[in-house]
Design a protein around this motif. Structure first.
Motif, PDB file in Angstrom:
ATOM      1  N   UNK A   2       0.778  -1.227   0.000  1.00 56.87           N
ATOM      2  CA  UNK A   2       0.000   0.000   0.000  1.00 56.87           C
ATOM      3  C   UNK A   2       0.811   1.279   0.000  1.00 56.87           C
ATOM      4  N   UNK A   3       0.355   2.222   0.841  1.00 56.60           N
ATOM      5  CA  UNK A   3       0.908   3.574   0.841  1.00 56.60           C
ATOM      6  C   UNK A   3       2.392   3.616   1.159  1.00 56.60           C
ATOM      7  N   UNK A   4       2.871   2.747   2.054  1.00 58.76           N
ATOM      8  CA  UNK A   4       4.300   2.741   2.379  1.00 58.76           C
ATOM      9  C   UNK A   4       5.138   2.456   1.136  1.00 58.76           C
ATOM     10  N   UNK A   5       4.716   1.465   0.355  1.00 54.11           N
ATOM     11  CA  UNK A   5       5.460   1.113  -0.852  1.00 54.11           C
ATOM     12  C   UNK A   5       5.386   2.259  -1.870  1.00 54.11           C
ATOM     13  N   UNK A   6       4.211   2.824  -2.054  1.00 54.68           N
ATOM     14  CA  UNK A   6       4.066   3.957  -2.980  1.00 54.68           C
ATOM     15  C   UNK A   6       4.959   5.119  -2.547  1.00 54.68           C
ATOM     16  N   UNK A   7       4.969   5.422  -1.251  1.00 56.55           N
ATOM     17  CA  UNK A   7       5.809   6.516  -0.745  1.00 56.55           C
ATOM     18  C   UNK A   7       7.287   6.243  -0.995  1.00 56.55           C
ATOM     19  N   UNK A   8       7.732   5.012  -0.739  1.00 59.62           N
ATOM     20  CA  UNK A   8       9.150   4.681  -0.887  1.00 59.62           C
ATOM     21  C   UNK A   8       9.579   4.621  -2.349  1.00 59.62           C
TER      22      UNK A   8
ATOM     23  N   UNK B 132      15.412   3.413   1.650  1.00 62.24           N
ATOM     24  CA  UNK B 132      14.829   2.092   1.446  1.00 62.24           C
ATOM     25  C   UNK B 132      14.807   1.760  -0.043  1.00 62.24           C
ATOM     26  N   UNK B 133      14.896   0.485  -0.316  1.00 69.25           N
ATOM     27  CA  UNK B 133      14.813  -0.013  -1.692  1.00 69.25           C
ATOM     28  C   UNK B 133      13.722  -1.070  -1.747  1.00 69.25           C
ATOM     29  N   UNK B 134      12.758  -0.877  -2.617  1.00 71.78           N
ATOM     30  CA  UNK B 134      11.665  -1.829  -2.797  1.00 71.78           C
ATOM     31  C   UNK B 134      12.162  -2.944  -3.717  1.00 71.78           C
ATOM     32  N   UNK B 135      12.025  -4.202  -3.269  1.00 68.99           N
ATOM     33  CA  UNK B 135      12.372  -5.352  -4.106  1.00 68.99           C
ATOM     34  C   UNK B 135      11.137  -5.653  -4.963  1.00 68.99           C
TER      35      UNK B 135
ATOM     36  N   UNK C  66       3.687  -9.366  -4.679  1.00 71.47           N
ATOM     37  CA  UNK C  66       2.329  -9.672  -5.122  1.00 71.47           C
ATOM     38  C   UNK C  66       1.630  -8.396  -5.567  1.00 71.47           C
ATOM     39  N   UNK C  67       0.771  -8.517  -6.561  1.00 66.55           N
ATOM     40  CA  UNK C  67      -0.050  -7.387  -6.993  1.00 66.55           C
ATOM     41  C   UNK C  67       0.777  -6.156  -7.334  1.00 66.55           C
ATOM     42  N   UNK C  68       0.177  -4.986  -7.114  1.00 66.19           N
ATOM     43  CA  UNK C  68       0.866  -3.725  -7.424  1.00 66.19           C
ATOM     44  C   UNK C  68       1.794  -3.255  -6.323  1.00 66.19           C
ATOM     45  N   UNK C  69       1.516  -3.652  -5.056  1.00 71.70           N
ATOM     46  CA  UNK C  69       2.295  -2.984  -4.012  1.00 71.70           C
ATOM     47  C   UNK C  69       2.723  -3.844  -2.834  1.00 71.70           C
TER      48      UNK C  69
END
Length: 165
Positions: free
Chosen positions: A56-62, A90-93, A138-141
């Motif tokens: 959700x929002x945490x991933x979008x923000x990062x 932070x780096x989103x995998x 999974x999914x978008x986020x």
């Protein structure tokens, strides 16, 4: 800004103990409107980095701005407070390939699987049985995120206040 005296800081061993036994961290990210989004999460610790699975929002923000702050602390009363605040990025995998390429994620999956087994109310596994956190992109986020404390780290152990000269 007043600094915490170095004598109150956690040693490397104390920091590792705090990070591997504490259940909750808080992460502060910046939302699209510039407001702070502060969220508690479960986490793992490996290679001097914080790992967490979120959505959700945490991933979008990062994705938009990887700068964030992580706080891990414990106890309630002032003389017992211990904690660490990390500032970094932070780096989103983003996919299974990025997850597989991360050198510590598999260890973190086993660490978190054991640490949080039974934490959602399900029965805990029998003693000695290892549990692996199976989550993957999974999914978008819904993603694993790796946080590196690249800017500033401040730790404290108020038990050390009693040892003042």
């Amino acid at each position: 800004m007043a600094r915490i005296p170095a004598r109150l800081s956690l040693t490397d061993d104390e920091l590792d103990e705090l990070m591997t036994t504490s259940w909750n961290m808080r992460i502060a990210t910046l939302g699209p409107d510039g407001r702070i989004n502060l969220t508690p999460l479960w986490f793992g610790w490996a290679g001097g980095r914080v790992y967490f699975y979120c959505r959700g929002q945490k991933v979008a923000n990062l994705r938009r701005n990887p700068a964030c702050t992580v706080l891990v602390d414990r106890h309630e009363r002032f003389p017992d407070l211990q904690g660490v605040m990390f500032q970094g990025e932070a780096r989103v995998l983003e996919d299974a390939a990025a997850e597989d390429a991360d050198q510590h994620l598999e260890d973190v999956r086993w660490q978190m699987g054991g640490k949080y087994a039974g934490g959602h109310g399900e029965p805990a596994p029998p003693p000695g049985q290892r549990v692996r956190n199976p989550m993957s992109a999974q999914g978008r986020s819904a993603r694993w995120v790796v946080f590196a404390p690249t800017q500033r780290t401040v730790s404290w152990d108020n038990h050390k206040l009693a040892s003042r000269s």
